[in-house]
Design a protein around this motif. Structure first.
Motif, PDB file in Angstrom:
ATOM      1  N   VAL A  29       0.849  -1.183   0.000  1.00 23.32           N
ATOM      2  CA  VAL A  29       0.000   0.000   0.000  1.00 23.32           C
ATOM      3  C   VAL A  29       0.890   1.240   0.000  1.00 23.32           C
ATOM      4  CG1 VAL A  29      -1.763   1.276   1.280  1.00 23.32           C
ATOM      5  CG2 VAL A  29      -1.821  -1.216   1.241  1.00 23.32           C
ATOM      6  N   VAL A  30       0.593   2.165  -0.885  1.00 21.33           N
ATOM      7  CA  VAL A  30       1.294   3.445  -0.948  1.00 21.33           C
ATOM      8  C   VAL A  30       0.246   4.530  -0.741  1.00 21.33           C
ATOM      9  CG1 VAL A  30       2.636   5.022  -2.378  1.00 21.33           C
ATOM     10  CG2 VAL A  30       3.088   2.557  -2.492  1.00 21.33           C
ATOM     11  N   GLY A  31       0.423   5.309   0.316  1.00 25.16           N
ATOM     12  CA  GLY A  31      -0.609   6.282   0.651  1.00 25.16           C
ATOM     13  C   GLY A  31      -1.869   5.535   1.027  1.00 25.16           C
ATOM     14  N   ASP A  32      -2.921   5.771   0.292  1.00 24.06           N
ATOM     15  CA  ASP A  32      -4.179   5.063   0.555  1.00 24.06           C
ATOM     16  C   ASP A  32      -4.589   4.169  -0.606  1.00 24.06           C
ATOM     17  OD1 ASP A  32      -4.823   7.053  -1.214  1.00 24.06           O
ATOM     18  OD2 ASP A  32      -6.597   7.764  -0.130  1.00 24.06           O
ATOM     19  N   GLU A  33      -3.628   3.819  -1.483  1.00 23.18           N
ATOM     20  CA  GLU A  33      -3.976   2.941  -2.602  1.00 23.18           C
ATOM     21  C   GLU A  33      -3.144   1.668  -2.611  1.00 23.18           C
ATOM     22  OE1 GLU A  33      -3.687   6.148  -5.847  1.00 23.18           O
ATOM     23  OE2 GLU A  33      -2.042   4.805  -6.351  1.00 23.18           O
ATOM     24  N   VAL A  34      -3.772   0.619  -3.107  1.00 18.45           N
ATOM     25  CA  VAL A  34      -3.071  -0.643  -3.284  1.00 18.45           C
ATOM     26  C   VAL A  34      -2.125  -0.484  -4.472  1.00 18.45           C
ATOM     27  CG1 VAL A  34      -3.320  -3.074  -3.895  1.00 18.45           C
ATOM     28  CG2 VAL A  34      -4.935  -2.013  -2.303  1.00 18.45           C
ATOM     29  N   ALA A  35      -0.840  -0.664  -4.204  1.00 17.95           N
ATOM     30  CA  ALA A  35       0.175  -0.518  -5.249  1.00 17.95           C
ATOM     31  C   ALA A  35       0.474  -1.850  -5.919  1.00 17.95           C
ATOM     32  CB  ALA A  35       1.454   0.069  -4.659  1.00 17.95           C
ATOM     33  N   VAL A  50       1.785  -5.456  -9.881  1.00 18.00           N
ATOM     34  CA  VAL A  50       1.980  -4.053  -9.520  1.00 18.00           C
ATOM     35  C   VAL A  50       1.043  -3.228 -10.398  1.00 18.00           C
ATOM     36  CG1 VAL A  50       3.606  -2.134  -9.437  1.00 18.00           C
ATOM     37  CG2 VAL A  50       4.374  -4.436  -8.824  1.00 18.00           C
ATOM     38  N   SER A  51       0.305  -2.327  -9.765  1.00 19.16           N
ATOM     39  CA  SER A  51      -0.621  -1.498 -10.529  1.00 19.16           C
ATOM     40  C   SER A  51       0.139  -0.625 -11.515  1.00 19.16           C
ATOM     41  CB  SER A  51      -1.470  -0.625  -9.600  1.00 19.16           C
ATOM     42  OG  SER A  51      -0.686   0.407  -9.048  1.00 19.16           O
ATOM     43  N   ARG A  52      -0.514  -0.290 -12.583  1.00 15.61           N
ATOM     44  CA  ARG A  52       0.103   0.518 -13.648  1.00 15.61           C
ATOM     45  C   ARG A  52       0.716   1.807 -13.093  1.00 15.61           C
ATOM     46  NH1 ARG A  52      -3.590  -0.111 -17.442  1.00 15.61           N
ATOM     47  NH2 ARG A  52      -2.331  -1.643 -18.490  1.00 15.61           N
ATOM     48  N   ASP A  53       0.029   2.448 -12.155  1.00 18.79           N
ATOM     49  CA  ASP A  53       0.511   3.714 -11.598  1.00 18.79           C
ATOM     50  C   ASP A  53       1.778   3.577 -10.767  1.00 18.79           C
ATOM     51  OD1 ASP A  53      -1.674   4.931 -12.759  1.00 18.79           O
ATOM     52  OD2 ASP A  53      -2.842   5.022 -10.895  1.00 18.79           O
ATOM     53  N   HIS A  54       2.108   2.356 -10.355  1.00 19.59           N
ATOM     54  CA  HIS A  54       3.269   2.157  -9.483  1.00 19.59           C
ATOM     55  C   HIS A  54       4.390   1.363 -10.146  1.00 19.59           C
ATOM     56  CE1 HIS A  54       1.434   4.045  -6.007  1.00 19.59           C
ATOM     57  NE2 HIS A  54       0.308   3.484  -6.409  1.00 19.59           N
ATOM     58  N   ARG A  55       4.246   1.059 -11.414  1.00 19.94           N
ATOM     59  CA  ARG A  55       5.317   0.353 -12.115  1.00 19.94           C
ATOM     60  C   ARG A  55       6.531   1.255 -12.214  1.00 19.94           C
ATOM     61  NH1 ARG A  55       1.280  -2.515 -16.357  1.00 19.94           N
ATOM     62  NH2 ARG A  55       0.386  -3.896 -14.803  1.00 19.94           N
TER      63      ARG A  55
END
Length: 127
Positions: A29-35, A50-55
């Motif tokens: 978890v990064v901030g309040d989102e599942v990474a 890994v979610s697209r936003d955290h790749r």
């Protein structure tokens, strides 16, 4: 992925499968989102996502390191995982992370109507 597997692995089916696998799953978890997340069963690192936003953020390396630690804690000296044959990006990542391509095989993807073979490469690493 085989068309037969793609057809049944919908977003809706993910929620059902994920709920059944909570005990095998570590979530980043990064901030309040599942990474991202990783699933470990015995000596197998079953899924790394890994979610697209955290790749590219290092989350994959952290999750993989945790998976390796869990495999060792499970009493195994070697971890393994399956990578779809066409997933060159993932294969490069695992190789940079010290994993070795142990060859091609058909991974039996579990479904309600029985396993579906998925062409993969088996990667291994001493833990």
């Amino acid at each position: 992925m085989p068309d037969e597997l793609v057809a049944i692995r919908t977003k809706e089916s993910f929620w059902t499968r994920a709920a059944e696998r909570v005990g095998d799953t570590t979530v980043a978890v990064v901030g309040d989102e599942v990474a991202g997340f990783v699933m470990v069963v015995g000596d197998e690192v079953e899924q790394v996502y890994v979610s697209r936003d955290h790749r590219g953020s290092g989350i994959a390396g952290v999750l993989l390191g945790e998976a390796e630690r869990q495999v060792k804690a499970n009493g195994f000296a070697e971890a393994w995982l399956a990578v779809a044959t066409g997933n060159a990006r993932a294969r490069r990542f695992y190789e940079r992370s010290g994993w070795t391509d142990a060859g091609a095989f058909d991974y039996p993807a579990t479904t309600e109507s029985g396993p579906i073979p998925v062409p993969c490469h088996r990667y291994t690493k001493a833990v």
